[in-house]
Design a protein around this motif. Structure first.
Motif, PDB file in Angstrom:
ATOM      1  N   ARG A 172     -49.504 -25.253  21.305  1.00 22.19           N
ATOM      2  CA  ARG A 172     -49.443 -25.762  22.669  1.00 22.19           C
ATOM      3  C   ARG A 172     -48.576 -27.007  22.756  1.00 22.19           C
ATOM      4  O   ARG A 172     -47.904 -27.232  23.750  1.00 22.19           O
ATOM      5  N   GLY A 173     -48.582 -27.807  21.708  1.00 25.31           N
ATOM      6  CA  GLY A 173     -47.749 -28.994  21.692  1.00 25.31           C
ATOM      7  C   GLY A 173     -48.242 -30.054  22.655  1.00 25.31           C
ATOM      8  O   GLY A 173     -49.200 -29.858  23.401  1.00 25.31           O
ATOM      9  N   PRO A 174     -47.595 -31.213  22.678  1.00 25.49           N
ATOM     10  CA  PRO A 174     -48.004 -32.293  23.576  1.00 25.49           C
ATOM     11  C   PRO A 174     -47.643 -32.006  25.023  1.00 25.49           C
ATOM     12  O   PRO A 174     -46.605 -31.418  25.314  1.00 25.49           O
ATOM     13  N   ASN A 175     -48.552 -32.391  25.907  1.00 22.49           N
ATOM     14  CA  ASN A 175     -48.284 -32.306  27.353  1.00 22.49           C
ATOM     15  C   ASN A 175     -47.937 -30.899  27.824  1.00 22.49           C
ATOM     16  O   ASN A 175     -47.159 -30.712  28.752  1.00 22.49           O
ATOM     17  N   GLU A 176     -48.507 -29.901  27.145  1.00 22.87           N
ATOM     18  CA  GLU A 176     -48.333 -28.499  27.568  1.00 22.87           C
ATOM     19  C   GLU A 176     -46.871 -28.067  27.589  1.00 22.87           C
ATOM     20  O   GLU A 176     -46.491 -27.152  28.322  1.00 22.87           O
ATOM     21  N   THR A 177     -46.004 -28.726  26.846  1.00 23.37           N
ATOM     22  CA  THR A 177     -44.602 -28.319  26.852  1.00 23.37           C
ATOM     23  C   THR A 177     -44.418 -26.972  26.156  1.00 23.37           C
ATOM     24  O   THR A 177     -43.475 -26.243  26.460  1.00 23.37           O
ATOM     25  N   ALA A 178     -45.303 -26.677  25.216  1.00 31.68           N
ATOM     26  CA  ALA A 178     -45.306 -25.379  24.521  1.00 31.68           C
ATOM     27  C   ALA A 178     -43.978 -25.080  23.847  1.00 31.68           C
ATOM     28  O   ALA A 178     -43.581 -23.932  23.728  1.00 31.68           O
ATOM     29  N   ARG A 179     -43.272 -26.125  23.417  1.00 33.02           N
ATOM     30  CA  ARG A 179     -42.016 -25.909  22.698  1.00 33.02           C
ATOM     31  C   ARG A 179     -42.276 -25.121  21.416  1.00 33.02           C
ATOM     32  O   ARG A 179     -41.504 -24.233  21.046  1.00 33.02           O
ATOM     33  N   ARG A 180     -43.349 -25.493  20.719  1.00 29.53           N
ATOM     34  CA  ARG A 180     -43.700 -24.777  19.493  1.00 29.53           C
ATOM     35  C   ARG A 180     -44.047 -23.324  19.781  1.00 29.53           C
ATOM     36  O   ARG A 180     -43.707 -22.415  19.013  1.00 29.53           O
ATOM     37  N   LEU A 181     -44.770 -23.102  20.874  1.00 25.68           N
ATOM     38  CA  LEU A 181     -45.125 -21.737  21.258  1.00 25.68           C
ATOM     39  C   LEU A 181     -43.874 -20.907  21.504  1.00 25.68           C
ATOM     40  O   LEU A 181     -43.811 -19.730  21.153  1.00 25.68           O
ATOM     41  N   GLN A 182     -42.883 -21.521  22.137  1.00 19.65           N
ATOM     42  CA  GLN A 182     -41.630 -20.820  22.411  1.00 19.65           C
ATOM     43  C   GLN A 182     -40.990 -20.322  21.117  1.00 19.65           C
ATOM     44  O   GLN A 182     -40.588 -19.155  21.019  1.00 19.65           O
ATOM     45  N   TRP A 183     -40.926 -21.198  20.116  1.00 21.66           N
ATOM     46  CA  TRP A 183     -40.305 -20.807  18.859  1.00 21.66           C
ATOM     47  C   TRP A 183     -41.169 -19.835  18.075  1.00 21.66           C
ATOM     48  O   TRP A 183     -40.653 -18.953  17.379  1.00 21.66           O
ATOM     49  N   PHE A 184     -42.481 -19.974  18.204  1.00 20.77           N
ATOM     50  CA  PHE A 184     -43.375 -19.005  17.567  1.00 20.77           C
ATOM     51  C   PHE A 184     -43.149 -17.615  18.150  1.00 20.77           C
ATOM     52  O   PHE A 184     -43.033 -16.630  17.415  1.00 20.77           O
ATOM     53  N   ASN A 185     -43.082 -17.543  19.471  1.00 20.43           N
ATOM     54  CA  ASN A 185     -42.858 -16.256  20.124  1.00 20.43           C
ATOM     55  C   ASN A 185     -41.505 -15.665  19.749  1.00 20.43           C
ATOM     56  O   ASN A 185     -41.366 -14.449  19.570  1.00 20.43           O
ATOM     57  N   ARG A 186     -40.505 -16.525  19.630  1.00 22.90           N
ATOM     58  CA  ARG A 186     -39.194 -16.027  19.215  1.00 22.90           C
ATOM     59  C   ARG A 186     -39.236 -15.507  17.777  1.00 22.90           C
ATOM     60  O   ARG A 186     -38.599 -14.501  17.454  1.00 22.90           O
ATOM     61  N   GLY A 187     -39.997 -16.198  16.928  1.00 25.02           N
ATOM     62  CA  GLY A 187     -40.146 -15.730  15.557  1.00 25.02           C
ATOM     63  C   GLY A 187     -40.836 -14.373  15.495  1.00 25.02           C
ATOM     64  O   GLY A 187     -40.441 -13.489  14.729  1.00 25.02           O
ATOM     65  N   MET A 188     -41.862 -14.197  16.321  1.00 29.26           N
ATOM     66  CA  MET A 188     -42.557 -12.915  16.377  1.00 29.26           C
ATOM     67  C   MET A 188     -41.667 -11.824  16.967  1.00 29.26           C
ATOM     68  O   MET A 188     -41.749 -10.659  16.581  1.00 29.26           O
ATOM     69  N   ALA A 189     -40.805 -12.217  17.895  1.00 26.44           N
ATOM     70  CA  ALA A 189     -39.855 -11.259  18.468  1.00 26.44           C
ATOM     71  C   ALA A 189     -38.899 -10.757  17.389  1.00 26.44           C
ATOM     72  O   ALA A 189     -38.595  -9.562  17.302  1.00 26.44           O
ATOM     73  N   VAL A 190     -38.438 -11.672  16.556  1.00 23.67           N
ATOM     74  CA  VAL A 190     -37.562 -11.288  15.447  1.00 23.67           C
ATOM     75  C   VAL A 190     -38.309 -10.388  14.469  1.00 23.67           C
ATOM     76  O   VAL A 190     -37.755  -9.405  13.957  1.00 23.67           O
ATOM     77  N   ALA A 191     -39.576 -10.699  14.209  1.00 20.26           N
ATOM     78  CA  ALA A 191     -40.379  -9.874  13.302  1.00 20.26           C
ATOM     79  C   ALA A 191     -40.532  -8.457  13.842  1.00 20.26           C
ATOM     80  O   ALA A 191     -40.436  -7.476  13.096  1.00 20.26           O
ATOM     81  N   LEU A 192     -40.764  -8.342  15.152  1.00 19.21           N
ATOM     82  CA  LEU A 192     -40.872  -7.015  15.755  1.00 19.21           C
ATOM     83  C   LEU A 192     -39.559  -6.254  15.662  1.00 19.21           C
ATOM     84  O   LEU A 192     -39.531  -5.051  15.392  1.00 19.21           O
ATOM     85  N   LEU A 193     -38.447  -6.964  15.894  1.00 18.24           N
ATOM     86  CA  LEU A 193     -37.139  -6.315  15.775  1.00 18.24           C
ATOM     87  C   LEU A 193     -36.892  -5.878  14.338  1.00 18.24           C
ATOM     88  O   LEU A 193     -36.245  -4.856  14.092  1.00 18.24           O
ATOM     89  N   GLY A 194     -37.417  -6.661  13.377  1.00 18.38           N
ATOM     90  CA  GLY A 194     -37.300  -6.265  11.981  1.00 18.38           C
ATOM     91  C   GLY A 194     -38.024  -4.953  11.705  1.00 18.38           C
ATOM     92  O   GLY A 194     -37.532  -4.116  10.945  1.00 18.38           O
ATOM     93  N   THR A 195     -39.181  -4.762  12.332  1.00 21.12           N
ATOM     94  CA  THR A 195     -39.898  -3.495  12.153  1.00 21.12           C
ATOM     95  C   THR A 195     -39.140  -2.341  12.810  1.00 21.12           C
ATOM     96  O   THR A 195     -39.204  -1.212  12.329  1.00 21.12           O
ATOM     97  N   VAL A 196     -38.426  -2.646  13.893  1.00 24.86           N
ATOM     98  CA  VAL A 196     -37.605  -1.618  14.539  1.00 24.86           C
ATOM     99  C   VAL A 196     -36.513  -1.143  13.579  1.00 24.86           C
ATOM    100  O   VAL A 196     -36.275   0.063  13.427  1.00 24.86           O
ATOM    101  N   VAL A 197     -35.857  -2.089  12.920  1.00 27.30           N
ATOM    102  CA  VAL A 197     -34.811  -1.732  11.953  1.00 27.30           C
ATOM    103  C   VAL A 197     -35.396  -0.894  10.835  1.00 27.30           C
ATOM    104  O   VAL A 197     -34.822   0.125  10.421  1.00 27.30           O
ATOM    105  N   TRP A 198     -36.572  -1.299  10.341  1.00 25.97           N
ATOM    106  CA  TRP A 198     -37.225  -0.543   9.276  1.00 25.97           C
ATOM    107  C   TRP A 198     -37.581   0.865   9.738  1.00 25.97           C
ATOM    108  O   TRP A 198     -37.408   1.842   9.002  1.00 25.97           O
ATOM    109  N   MET A 199     -38.068   0.986  10.966  1.00 29.08           N
ATOM    110  CA  MET A 199     -38.432   2.291  11.507  1.00 29.08           C
ATOM    111  C   MET A 199     -37.223   3.217  11.572  1.00 29.08           C
ATOM    112  O   MET A 199     -37.294   4.391  11.192  1.00 29.08           O
TER     113      MET A 199
END
Length: 207
Positions: A172-199
């Protein structure tokens, strides 16, 4: 089923369910964005959907899919498109207020997802061909394998969801900026795309 066969089956269940894939990535992501409670319907849907898939494969669905290439490629295309869409939604979620528009996959969607998840298909076909079909006690062996994989499917996704939920406060980060959440979600997006390549790569190999 002998103790040796049972040990090998448990080893396959451990590797097959705890290694990263679409299910575990979504379990962690949903829990990180919405909390563990919101992730539980999807977490529970994974073993249910995979259990149904295993039973249908034992009944001959896997043979039908392998014998009809348009169906196999159709399932692959549906899975790829769905995961790419989820990845795009995740990558564009920057604030907690936008998370409600993100990929909240519920119970029904989670069950259906198993049928377009190539990793789930490979695992089901491996179990059916190696431990179920070709034995006199086919039904007995099927219902020995089924609870094992459903248990590991539930445990693995619950573990990933717990990890995601544990990171929620920090993300959540300070003051609800959710900067960390943004990068976490982007990391998970890359992980999902990695599974697409594997598939896609795996689709060109014999199942």
């Amino acid at each position: 089923m002998s103790s040796t066969e049972l040990f090998a089956l448990i080893a396959l269940a451990t590797v097959g369910t705890f290694t990263p894939g679409p299910n575990t990535a979504l379990s962690a992501t949903i829990a990180a964005n919405f909390g563990l409670r919101r992730a539980l319907p999807f977490v529970c849907a994974v073993p249910v959907g995979w259990g149904i898939l295993l039973i249908l494969n034992a009944a001959g669905l896997g043979v039908m899919v392998l014998g009809f290439p348009p169906l196999r490629w159709g399932l692959l295309l549906a899975g790829v498109l769905y995961l790419v869409w989820l990845s795009w939604k995740l990558a564009n979620t920057q604030h907690l207020s936008e998370a409600a528009q993100g990929p909240v996959v519920g119970f029904k969607q989670g069950v259906v997802l198993q049928f377009i998840n190539i990793k789930a298909w490979f695992l089901a076909l491996s179990v059916v061909s190696g431990w179920v079909i070709g034995y006199d006690n086919t039904l007995e062996r099927l219902f020995e394998a089924l609870p094992i994989f459903m248990f590991f499917g539930l445990t693995s996704n619950l573990t990933y969801a717990w990890i995601g939920a544990s990171l929620r406060h920090w993300l959540r980060g300070p003051n609800e900026t959710a900067r960390r959440l943004q990068w976490f979600n982007r990391g998970m997006a890359v992980a999902l795309l990695g599974t697409v390549v594997w598939m896609v790569q795996s689709a060109f190999k014999p199942i």
